[in-house]
Scaffold this active site. Structure first.
Site, PDB file in Angstrom:
ATOM      1  N   GLU A  54       0.813  -1.218   0.000  1.00 13.30           N
ATOM      2  CA  GLU A  54       0.000   0.000   0.000  1.00 13.30           C
ATOM      3  C   GLU A  54       0.842   1.262   0.000  1.00 13.30           C
ATOM      4  O   GLU A  54       1.953   1.286   0.535  1.00 13.30           O
ATOM      5  CB  GLU A  54      -0.966   0.021   1.182  1.00 13.30           C
ATOM      6  N   ARG A  65      -2.371  11.088   6.931  1.00 13.38           N
ATOM      7  CA  ARG A  65      -2.255  10.419   5.636  1.00 13.38           C
ATOM      8  C   ARG A  65      -3.566  10.433   4.864  1.00 13.38           C
ATOM      9  O   ARG A  65      -3.588  10.172   3.662  1.00 13.38           O
ATOM     10  CB  ARG A  65      -1.804   8.967   5.823  1.00 13.38           C
ATOM     11  N   ARG A  69      -5.574   5.676  -0.911  1.00 13.45           N
ATOM     12  CA  ARG A  69      -4.438   4.779  -1.066  1.00 13.45           C
ATOM     13  C   ARG A  69      -4.438   4.150  -2.455  1.00 13.45           C
ATOM     14  O   ARG A  69      -5.479   4.008  -3.093  1.00 13.45           O
ATOM     15  CB  ARG A  69      -4.485   3.620  -0.056  1.00 13.45           C
ATOM     16  N   HIS A  85     -10.451   4.550   2.473  1.00 12.33           N
ATOM     17  CA  HIS A  85      -9.667   3.758   3.434  1.00 12.33           C
ATOM     18  C   HIS A  85     -10.100   2.302   3.462  1.00 12.33           C
ATOM     19  O   HIS A  85     -10.498   1.766   4.497  1.00 12.33           O
ATOM     20  CB  HIS A  85      -9.724   4.388   4.830  1.00 12.33           C
TER      21      HIS A  85
END
Length: 96
Positions: A54, A65, A69, A85
């Protein structure tokens, strides 16, 4: 399950930045980038441990963050995007 494909051009520009960093092996903005993604949610196809990794897609203005992703698999252009997420994933089509 993976919810289809998404054109790279439809993703935030930071997703392209992240894919470019992955292709050049960094340097990455976060120490967690490149860690094994364990697929605990079992949303992606089941693979052996270490198959997925990831990387953070930076969210401008976020103090953390964030939730975006890219998850890479071992196959060529097996890159998934999640903006929530790990709740949902789309396979990234880099040709559009």
């Amino acid at each position: 399950d993976v919810s289809g494909t998404v054109c790279l051009s439809a993703l935030p520009p930071e997703a392209t930045d992240t894919l470019n960093l992955i292709a050049s092996d960094g340097p990455f903005p976060y120490s967690q980038d490149g860690v094994v993604f364990q697929n605990r949610e079992s949303v992606l196809p089941t693979q052996s441990y270490g198959y997925y990794h990831e990387y953070t897609v930076i969210t401008p203005g976020a103090r953390t963050r964030g939730t975006r992703r890219i998850i890479t698999g071992e196959a060529t252009q097996e890159d998934y995007y999640t903006g929530d997420h790990y709740a949902t994933f789309s396979l990234i089509d880099q040709t559009c």
